[in-house]
Motif scaffolding. Structure first.
Motif, PDB file in Angstrom:
ATOM      1  N   ASN A 335      -7.655  -3.763   2.764  1.00 49.85           N
ATOM      2  CA  ASN A 335      -6.885  -3.994   3.995  1.00 49.85           C
ATOM      3  C   ASN A 335      -5.386  -3.776   3.794  1.00 49.85           C
ATOM      4  N   GLU A 337      -1.821  -2.416   4.343  1.00 44.54           N
ATOM      5  CA  GLU A 337      -0.988  -1.848   5.391  1.00 44.54           C
ATOM      6  C   GLU A 337       0.285  -1.319   4.754  1.00 44.54           C
ATOM      7  N   PRO A 347      -5.355  -0.472   8.446  1.00 39.23           N
ATOM      8  CA  PRO A 347      -5.516  -0.931   7.058  1.00 39.23           C
ATOM      9  C   PRO A 347      -6.394   0.000   6.220  1.00 39.23           C
ATOM     10  N   LEU A 382       3.016  -3.973   3.215  1.00 40.68           N
ATOM     11  CA  LEU A 382       3.331  -4.821   4.369  1.00 40.68           C
ATOM     12  C   LEU A 382       2.343  -5.976   4.460  1.00 40.68           C
ATOM     13  N   SER A 383       1.076  -5.671   4.156  1.00 33.83           N
ATOM     14  CA  SER A 383       0.060  -6.720   4.076  1.00 33.83           C
ATOM     15  C   SER A 383      -1.137  -6.141   3.344  1.00 33.83           C
ATOM     16  N   GLY A 384      -2.140  -6.973   3.115  1.00 34.66           N
ATOM     17  CA  GLY A 384      -3.293  -6.520   2.345  1.00 34.66           C
ATOM     18  C   GLY A 384      -3.090  -6.796   0.871  1.00 34.66           C
ATOM     19  N   HIS A 385      -3.963  -6.212   0.071  1.00 34.70           N
ATOM     20  CA  HIS A 385      -3.948  -6.571  -1.346  1.00 34.70           C
ATOM     21  C   HIS A 385      -4.334  -5.382  -2.228  1.00 34.70           C
TER      22      HIS A 385
END
Length: 646
Positions: A335, A337, A347, A382-385
Motif C-alpha cells: 500500500n 503511496e 497505492p 507518503l504512506s504505506g510500508h
C-alpha cells in the motif's frame, strides 16, 4: 533504383582524418542505419549525404530532382503559424488544386443553363483534369494524414490551433519530424529521431516508418528501434565505414565474426613472422644455411602485413560485485503511496525477491523515478510500508548524476572518496570504464554527459552493493557504453531494479516487468518480449469483446502464474485470427464501395450533376478514411499474430 552513391569519400578536421575511402549506396525504399561511438563521425557522414557539409575527396552522384528530408537533433520549427497551418505546408500544391476545383465548380453551377456551349465544356474538362490530379495526389486524404501523424506523435486536436512558438523545444522537434514525414521525401535522413519520444510514441514511429515509401537513413542510440527498422548497417569506426547487411542484431553478430576472423588471421601471420625471423637470426651467419635464411628474409620483406584488428567498442572488464548477498526476501512493498505532497498513483503493492531483475516502465510523468527513489530511500513514502530483508546494501544511480559539476580531475574526484585505495588501484577501476592513462587527469568540468555517467557508474561499482536501483542508466551513454554496462549487469548476481526507456536494454536484462500506472501498476512475471505479447493480446481482446474487458485484463495482465500456459495462448491466438478475418471482410467491403462510387462518378448522369458529384466525393472520403483505419488495425493484428507464431 539507385538514389545516391558516395564513392571514395574522405573527410578530415584540422588535419585529423575522420574517415577515408568511404563507399555508400542508397537505393529506393532501403532502410539504413549508421552506427558508431560518439565522435566517430556518424553525424558528419549524414551531413555529407544531406549536402550540408563538404568533403575532402571522392565523388557523390544522385538522381535528378531527388527530394530529401533531413531531421537533425537540434532542428525545431520557429513560427507563429498554428500547428495545422504548418503541417499543411507539404500539401500546398494539393490545396491549390482544391481551390481551383472549387472555382470551376462555382463557375459550372452558375452557368448550368449553358451546358451545351464550348466554354462550358472547357470548364468541365478543366474540372475533370483537376479532379484526376487531386485524386492521384491523394487530396481527399491529406487532412486525415496530418491528423494521423500528429496524433501518433502525441499531439491532440486541442493542439492543432495553437501557435508553434507556444510549444517547448522537444515538442517543436517532434513537430519538425511530423512535417518531414508528411512531406514524404524520396530520402529521409533522421539523426536521433527518438530523442524526444516516449516508448509508446517511438513504437508508433516504428510502425509508421515500416510503411514509408521512401528510403530512410537513421542514426540512433535506440538499438531496439534500429532492430525494428533497418535492413543494413554502416559502422563508422576507427576511420573506416564498413557495410553489413541485416538489422542491428545481425550487424553485431557479423561485426564480431569479422573481428574474430581478422584477429585469427593476424595471429597466424604474427606466428609465421616470428618463426621466419627466428630462423633468419639463427642461420644468416652460417655458411651452410645462409642461403635458406636469405630466402626467408625475402619472404618476410614481401609479406603484406595484416594490421591488428580493433573493435571501436573498447573492452571493459566491469563487475558489480558484493561481499555478502541478501536473503530471499528483498523488499515487501505494501500500500505504498508515492509523491512529494499528494499521491500520484493509487497505492502500490509488490514483492521483490533475491535475483529479481525488474524493469519499471510506464508513460512519461507517471512517477517511475519517484517510485524507485522511494524504494532506494532517497525519498520518504507518503504512506504505506516498505519492509527490507536481511543484509541489504542498496546502490542508487540517478540519471541526473551525469549532470554534476566539480573542479577536480577524474582521478582526484574518486580518490577523495576512497582515500584508503592506492593510485594504481583507482586507475585500474577507472580504466575499466574507459578512462585510461592521461585521461584520468581530465577535469570533471570538461567531461561530456556520457563520460560523467561512466564515472558515476565507476563509483557505484566501488560501493559493492547487492541491490542496484538505477534510474535511466543509459541516458547519456553511446551504444558501445550501453553494451558494456549491459554485459556487466547481466553478470551481476544480486537484485536489480531499473527504470529505462531503452527497450533493447530492458529486453537484455529484465526477467520481470512492473508497469506503473495511475491504478498502482501491474507486476508481470516474464521478460519484456513476454510483456509486449501480453499487452498486445489484451488490446486485441478488448477490441474484440468489450463485454469481456475486465476478464481479459485480469487474465492477461493480473495473473502471474500463466507464463507457461500454452492453452490460453492458443485460445487468444485463435481470437486474433478470427478478428483478422473480420477486418479482411470489412476491407473488401470498403474497397468495393470505393469502386462503386468511382463508377458512379464516372457515369454520364453524374458528370453533369455537380451536387451529386460533391456528395459522392464526400462519401468516398469517409469510406477511404474508414478503410485506412481498418487497414491499420488489421496490420496491428498481423504483428500480434506474427509474435505468437515466432
Amino acid at each position: 533504383m539507385i538514389l545516391m552513391q558516395l564513392s571514395q569519400i574522405s573527410k578530415s578536421f584540422d588535419g585529423e582524418e575522420i574517415f577515408d575511402h568511404v563507399n555508400f549506396e542508397i537505393q529506393t525504399g532501403e532502410r539504413i542505419g549508421i552506427v558508431g561511438r560518439n565522435g566517430a563521425g556518424k553525424s558528419t557522414l549524414m551531413k555529407i549525404i544531406a549536402g550540408v557539409e563538404g568533403y575532402d575527396s571522392g565523388h557523390i552522384s544522385k538522381v535528378k530532382g531527388l527530394k530529401l528530408g533531413y531531421l537533425t537533433q537540434q532542428m525545431t520549427l520557429d513560427t507563429d503559424n498554428t500547428v495545422f497551418e504548418e503541417m499543411a505546408k507539404p500539401f500546398k500544391e494539393v490545396e491549390a488544386i482544391a481551390q481551383r476545383m472549387q472555382q470551376e465548380t462555382d463557375w459550372l453551377s452558375q452557368h448550368a443553363d449553358h451546358y451545351e456551349t464550348l466554354e462550358y465544356q472547357k470548364h468541365l474538362n478543366n474540372y475533370e483534369s483537376l479532379s484526376n490530379q487531386f485524386e492521384q495526389m491523394e487530396g481527399y486524404q491529406y487532412e486525415s494524414k496530418i491528423k494521423t501523424v500528429l496524433n501518433g506523435l502525441n499531439f491532440t486536436e486541442a493542439d492543432y490551433d495553437r501557435a508553434i512558438n507556444d510549444f517547448s523545444g522537444g515538442q517543436k522537434t517532434r513537430l519538425s519530424l511530423a512535417q518531414m514525414l508528411l512531406s514524404e521525401p524520396d530520402l529521409l535522413l533522421l539523426d536521433e529521431p527518438t530523442n524526444h519520444l516516449d516508448m509508446e510514441t517511438t513504437e508508433w514511429l516504428e510502425d509508421y516508418l515500416k510503411f514509408f515509401s521512401g528510403a530512410i537513413i537513421i542514426i540512433s542510440h535506440d538499438r531496439y528501434f534500429l532492430d525494428k527498422i533497418v535492413t543494413q548497417v554502416y559502422d563508422v569506426a576507427l576511420g573506416e565505414v564498413k557495410h553489413y547487411k541485416g538489422n542491428y542484431a545481425k550487424y553485431v553478430q557479423l561485426r564480431d565474426q569479422y573481428y574474430e576472423k581478422r584477429m585469427a588471421e593476424y595471429e597466424r601471420q604474427q606466428s609465421e613472422m616470428k618463426r621466419l625471423e627466428t630462423f633468419v637470426e639463427k642461420n644468416i651467419t652460417r655458411a651452410s644455411t645462409s642461403g635458406m635464411a636469405k630466402s626467408r628474409r625475402k619472404i618476410l620483406e614481401k609479406m603484406e602485413r595484416i594490421e591488428k584488428p580493433m573493435l571501436d567498442a573498447k573492452s571493459a572488464n566491469i563487475q558489480f560485485d558484493f561481499e555478502r548477498n541478501t536473503g530471499n526476501d528483498v523488499m515487501h512493498v505494501q500500500n505504498l503511496e508515492i509523491g512529494y505532497t499528494t499521491p500520484i498513483t493509487q497505492p502500490i503493492s509488490l514483492e521483490i525477491s533475491k535475483g529479481d531483475r525488474i524493469g519499471v516502465i510506464g508513460p512519461n510523468g507517471i512517477g517511475k523515478s519517484t517510485f524507485i527513489k522511494t524504494l532506494a530511500m532517497q525519498l520518504p513514502a507518503l504512506s504505506g510500508h516498505i519492509s527490507h530483508g536481511s543484509n541489504l546494501k542498496v546502490g542508487y544511480y540517478d540519471q541526473k548524476q551525469a549532470e554534476f559539476t566539480s573542479n577536480n580531475s577524474i582521478l582526484d574526484f574518486v580518490w577523495n572518496q576512497y582515500r584508503h585505495m592506492q593510485e594504481k588501484d583507482i586507475r585500474a577501476v577507472l580504466g575499466r570504464f574507459l578512462f585510461t592513462q592521461e585521461e584520468v587527469k581530465k577535469m570533471i568540468s570538461d567531461l561530456s554527459g556520457g563520460e560523467k555517467a561512466r564515472l558515476q557508474l565507476a563509483l557505484l561499482m566501488l560501493e559493492k552493493n547487492n541491490v542496484l536501483i538505477l534510474d535511466e542508466p543509459t541516458n547519456h551513454l553511446d551504444i558501445d557504453s550501453k553494451e558494456m554496462l549491459e554485459h556487466a549487469l547481466q553478470q551481476f548476481k544480486g537484485t536489480l531494479i531499473f527504470v529505462s526507456h531503452d527497450r533493447y536494454f530492458i529486453d537484455a536484462l529484465a526477467n520481470k516487468i512492473f508497469d506503473l500506472d495511475v491504478d498502482g501498476g501491474q507486476f508481470i512475471q516474464g521478460d519484456y518480449t513476454y510483456y509486449l505479447e501480453k499487452t498486445a493480446q489484451q488490446r486485441a481482446l478488448t477490441e474484440h469483446d468489450a463485454q469481456n474487458q475486465s476478464h481479459s485484463e485480469s487474465s492477461t495482465l493480473s495473473t502471474t502464474n500463466d507464463y507457461q500456459d500454452q492453452k490460453a495462448l492458443r485460445n487468444e491466438k485463435r481470437k486474433i485470427e478470427r478478428q483478422i478475418e473480420e477486418y479482411e471482410a470489412l476491407i473488401e467491403t470498403y474497397e468495393s464501395e470505393i469502386e462503386h462510387i468511382d463508377n458512379e462518378m464516372a457515369s454520364e448522369n453524374t458528370l453533369n450533376d455537380y451536387e451529386e458529384t460533391a456528395r459522392l466525393a464526400n462519401v468516398r472520403l469517409t469510406t477511404e478514411q474508414n478503410l485506412e483505419q481498418t487497414m491499420q488495425k488489421w496490420e496491428e493484428l498481423q504483428l500480434m499474430l506474427s509474435a505468437y507464431e515466432n
